[in-house]
Design a protein around this motif. Structure first.
Motif, PDB file in Angstrom:
ATOM      1  N   VAL A 169       3.386  -1.182   4.005  1.00  0.00           N
ATOM      2  CA  VAL A 169       3.043   0.193   3.653  1.00  0.00           C
ATOM      3  C   VAL A 169       4.318   0.916   3.244  1.00  0.00           C
ATOM      4  CG1 VAL A 169       2.218   2.424   4.489  1.00  0.00           C
ATOM      5  CG2 VAL A 169       1.004   0.333   5.125  1.00  0.00           C
ATOM      6  N   LEU A 186       0.852  -1.189   0.000  1.00  0.00           N
ATOM      7  CA  LEU A 186       0.000   0.000   0.000  1.00  0.00           C
ATOM      8  C   LEU A 186       0.887   1.238   0.000  1.00  0.00           C
ATOM      9  CD1 LEU A 186      -2.899   1.247   0.340  1.00  0.00           C
ATOM     10  CD2 LEU A 186      -2.436   1.220   2.801  1.00  0.00           C
ATOM     11  N   THR A 199      -7.177   5.663   0.502  1.00  0.00           N
ATOM     12  CA  THR A 199      -6.178   4.892   1.244  1.00  0.00           C
ATOM     13  C   THR A 199      -6.857   3.964   2.236  1.00  0.00           C
ATOM     14  OG1 THR A 199      -4.575   6.711   1.082  1.00  0.00           O
ATOM     15  CG2 THR A 199      -4.173   5.026   2.757  1.00  0.00           C
ATOM     16  N   LEU A 236      -3.124   2.449  11.130  1.00  0.00           N
ATOM     17  CA  LEU A 236      -2.996   1.004  11.305  1.00  0.00           C
ATOM     18  C   LEU A 236      -3.517   0.560  12.670  1.00  0.00           C
ATOM     19  CD1 LEU A 236       0.517   0.473   9.675  1.00  0.00           C
ATOM     20  CD2 LEU A 236      -1.693  -0.240   8.738  1.00  0.00           C
ATOM     21  N   LEU A 241      -6.785  -0.063   2.182  1.00  0.00           N
ATOM     22  CA  LEU A 241      -6.259  -0.771   3.341  1.00  0.00           C
ATOM     23  C   LEU A 241      -7.300  -1.734   3.897  1.00  0.00           C
ATOM     24  CD1 LEU A 241      -4.036  -1.177   5.484  1.00  0.00           C
ATOM     25  CD2 LEU A 241      -5.097   0.693   6.791  1.00  0.00           C
ATOM     26  N   THR A 284       0.561  -7.299   4.579  1.00  0.00           N
ATOM     27  CA  THR A 284       0.689  -6.045   3.842  1.00  0.00           C
ATOM     28  C   THR A 284       1.877  -5.222   4.312  1.00  0.00           C
ATOM     29  OG1 THR A 284      -1.683  -5.965   3.366  1.00  0.00           O
ATOM     30  CG2 THR A 284      -0.501  -3.871   3.300  1.00  0.00           C
TER      31      THR A 284
END
Length: 533
Positions: free
Chosen positions: A269, A241, A253, A293, A257, A267
């Motif tokens: 970032v 991402l 975003t 997050l 996510l 994932t």
């Protein structure tokens, strides 16, 4: 005369010579050229041509013995390529490339380049990474710099390696899925000089001990459907991402996510465009990302603070490594190189072969080609498969003519590979995205309905009986009606619902994750029980 045509003209001009590497064939048929010991003699002839050309031979098919352009129909040409492939295998060689030209109304002439050695067979280290992020947050630029090792010029020059449509290049926006690949050997990264050149991408596949393929998705809101297709419809190992330092996390975003995390994909970032802002702003965005997050019940792990080894050890459904990058200065890209070189493959590819179809093509002289990511098992040239379901729920018998991975012909493809499979026994117009390829002896059960557990991520009011979003499961993208228990679901609710495809059946399985959307409404779900047709 075009350069491609020059290849044919040069082969004809060189002609067949006693010690040369050029061979003329009008046609090759199974009935004649593989019968009564002819396979062995023709394979010996092919081996002689390869050795005469220092490991490479040129076969011109569709011409007479004196080089006249006879031309053969597409079906005969395909059979000739099948026979030539068998002869090559018998001679310890493989067909590297085939170019074709039209002759007359329906005739074909082709030049096949045959190289010494068996076709490529890659190891199990190949990982597939799906990218996501808001428009203009540098997804394609970052991937372009990774696969080429070239810094961006600040205006998206490396992004052009991945934008495949003219309007995408002109506008600087990606509107469809695109693919990039690079690899590693004992000496480090192996990169492409120009990913647009299929020979260059094929070289990476051939030389690398470990491959990293990127499925580069779409950041612009109007193409959210394509982004979901990239993240749900491919057999991904990891998500990447991107969040631009000059913009920070946006609504898109958060949506991307949410999709990545809802599909339980490990994932990473990448904070991009660090060169465009001050160090203070970079730190502010890093804090914003950490809060984002944690709000999603995930633990951020700063790679530059804790190290690549910690990121590799801890990345999971709950821990998300974060790295700050710049495609212009190349800051942070060596960290990503080290990460991708060592990350283990996560997708489980055990079981019998299956592949959901994502794209289809028609190639002159070859026929229908189905492209997608091998979901499980292994497929080989010559395998007999089923494809479907058709609109009525039936399946067709097909045969694998050949397999390509990033423009390199391979003899087999394992789970996780992004491949194109040339199929015999079906027309390209009869193949649709969302169909599945399985072995001939499988017993696939297409369904119109299934029970699912869903979570409503966003909705302006509530979901009632008959609600019709678009459901994305694997590469299936179909309108479906929802019938929730209790007759309604509110934003933020989780609950059970019956889901019915609106137009046709598909092959889906219990445990598969899916995304649904309709306007600004979005949600995720898991298939629980199936209802056969």
């Amino acid at each position: 005369m075009s350069p491609d045509r020059a290849v044919l003209e040069q082969a004809l001009e060189r002609g067949e010579q006693e010690g040369g590497n050029v061979e003329f064939k009008e046609r090759l048929t199974r009935e004649i050229h593989l019968a009564d010991g002819r396979l062995e003699s023709l394979a010996a002839q092919l081996r002689h041509r390869v050795l005469s050309g220092d490991g490479e031979a040129t076969y011109v098919v569709g011409v007479t013995d004196d080089g006249g352009l006879a031309g053969i129909d597409a079906e005969t040409f395909s059979e000739s390529m099948d026979v030539l492939s068998l002869l090559s295998e018998e001679a310890g060689s493989h067909i590297e490339e085939v170019q074709t030209w039209g002759v007359g109304d329906e005739g074909l002439v082709g030049v096949a380049t045959i190289c010494e050695g068996s076709m490529l067979n890659t190891d199990d280290g190949h990982i597939v990474v799906g990218t996501a992020g808001h428009v203009d947050h540098g997804k394609s630029t970052l991937v372009g710099s990774l696969v080429t090792g070239q810094p961006d010029n600040g205006e998206g020059s490396t992004r052009s390696f991945l934008d495949v449509q003219p309007h995408e290049v002109e506008r600087g926006l990606s509107a469809d899925l695109s693919y990039g690949v690079y690899g590693f050997d004992d000496d480090g990264p192996i990169r492409t000089n120009n990913p647009h050149r299929k020979q260059d991408r094929a070289r990476i596949v051939e030389e690398a001990d470990r491959l990293v393929s990127f499925v580069d998705t779409v950041g612009h809101e109007p193409w959210l459907r394509t982004t979901i297709r990239g993240l749900v419809g491919q057999k991904l190992d990891y998500g990447l991402l991107t969040i631009a330092a000059d913009d920070g996390p946006t609504k898109t975003t958060r949506e991307h996510l949410g999709i990545l995390l809802a599909t339980e994909l490990p994932t990473i970032v990448a904070i991009t465009k660090a060169d465009m802002v001050t160090d203070k702003r970079v730190h502010e965005v890093e804090r914003e990302v950490e809060r984002l997050l944690r709000d999603a019940d995930r633990s951020p792990l700063g790679i530059q603070r804790h190290g690549v080894e910690a990121a590799i050890e801890e990345i999971s459904e709950t821990v998300v490594p974060v790295v700050t990058t710049s495609a212009v200065t190349m800051a942070g890209l060596p960290v990503l190189d080290e990460l991708f070189e060592q990350l283990p493959k996560t997708a489980d590819g055990t079981g019998e072969f299956s592949m959901y179809i994502d794209r289809t093509y028609k190639i002159t002289g070859v026929g229908a080609v189905a492209s997608g990511t091998v979901r499980s098992g292994t497929v080989e040239a010559g395998d007999e498969l089923l494809i479907g379901p058709m609109a009525d729920g039936s399946f067709r018998d097909v045969e694998v003519r050949s397999i390509e991975m990033h423009y390199h012909r391979v003899d087999e493809a394992k789970a996780g590979r992004i491949v194109g499979i040339a199929l015999k026994g079906i027309r390209e117009v009869d193949i649709e995205r969302g169909m599945i390829l399985v072995p001939r002896d499988a017993d696939p059960k297409p369904v119109r309905e299934f029970e699912a557990e869903v979570m409503v991520l966003n909705h302006p009011t509530r979901i009632n009986d008959g609600y019709e979003p678009v459901v994305h499961v694997e590469t299936v993208c179909e309108a479906a009606a929802f019938y929730p228990e209790g007759r309604q679901l509110l934003p933020g609710d989780s609950g059970r619902t019956r889901v019915r495809f609106k137009f046709r059946p598909y092959v889906v399985e219990e445990g598969q994750r899916f995304v649904f959307r309709e306007g600004q409404s979005k949600g995720v779900g898991t298939i629980l029980d199936l209802s056969e047709n």
